[in-house]
Motif scaffolding. Structure first.
Motif, PDB file in Angstrom:
ATOM      1  N   SER A 230     -37.878  27.195  -0.682  1.00 28.99           N
ATOM      2  CA  SER A 230     -37.333  26.835   0.619  1.00 28.99           C
ATOM      3  C   SER A 230     -38.204  27.484   1.676  1.00 28.99           C
ATOM      4  CB  SER A 230     -35.884  27.289   0.747  1.00 28.99           C
ATOM      5  OG  SER A 230     -35.798  28.694   0.630  1.00 28.99           O
TER       6      SER A 230
ATOM      7  N   LYS B 256     -36.805  30.385  -4.686  1.00 26.65           N
ATOM      8  CA  LYS B 256     -35.354  30.222  -4.739  1.00 26.65           C
ATOM      9  C   LYS B 256     -34.689  31.173  -5.731  1.00 26.65           C
ATOM     10  CE  LYS B 256     -32.354  26.235  -4.369  1.00 26.65           C
ATOM     11  NZ  LYS B 256     -32.247  24.801  -4.623  1.00 26.65           N
TER      12      LYS B 256
ATOM     13  N   ARG C 111     -37.878  22.216   1.428  1.00 23.98           N
ATOM     14  CA  ARG C 111     -36.647  22.159   2.210  1.00 23.98           C
ATOM     15  C   ARG C 111     -36.531  23.363   3.129  1.00 23.98           C
ATOM     16  NH1 ARG C 111     -32.131  24.889   1.490  1.00 23.98           N
ATOM     17  NH2 ARG C 111     -32.058  26.402  -0.174  1.00 23.98           N
ATOM     18  N   ARG C 112     -35.829  23.194   4.242  1.00 22.43           N
ATOM     19  CA  ARG C 112     -35.659  24.262   5.223  1.00 22.43           C
ATOM     20  C   ARG C 112     -34.329  24.946   5.049  1.00 22.43           C
ATOM     21  NH1 ARG C 112     -39.145  21.121   6.521  1.00 22.43           N
ATOM     22  NH2 ARG C 112     -38.762  19.273   7.692  1.00 22.43           N
ATOM     23  N   GLU C 113     -34.321  26.264   5.236  1.00 17.46           N
ATOM     24  CA  GLU C 113     -33.089  27.039   5.165  1.00 17.46           C
ATOM     25  C   GLU C 113     -32.354  26.916   6.496  1.00 17.46           C
ATOM     26  OE1 GLU C 113     -33.999  31.076   4.236  1.00 17.46           O
ATOM     27  OE2 GLU C 113     -35.019  30.544   2.382  1.00 17.46           O
TER      28      GLU C 113
END
Length: 60
Positions: A20, A34, A53-55
């Motif tokens: 992420s 992760k 993916r972005r947090e």
């Protein structure tokens, strides 16, 4: 399974798994593993990593 030809042209099909990314307040984007939570890499140019993916920011 479908493929996006031509193969071997250097692009990724699909998202990166197990990672992420988040943005530090100074504007640098960092990639985080992760499973361990360790920071893997940072981008000096201030742009996001592709396909990671972005947090969500905490407190929002």
């Amino acid at each position: 399974m479908a493929t996006n030809p031509p193969s071997g042209d250097g692009h990724r099909n699909g998202a990166v798994k197990g990672r992420s990314q988040f943005q530090h307040p100074n504007g640098t984007w960092f990639k985080r593993d992760k499973s361990t939570g360790q920071i893997m890499d940072g981008k000096a140019d201030g742009t996001k990593f592709k396909g990671v993916r972005r947090e969500k920011p905490k407190g929002k």
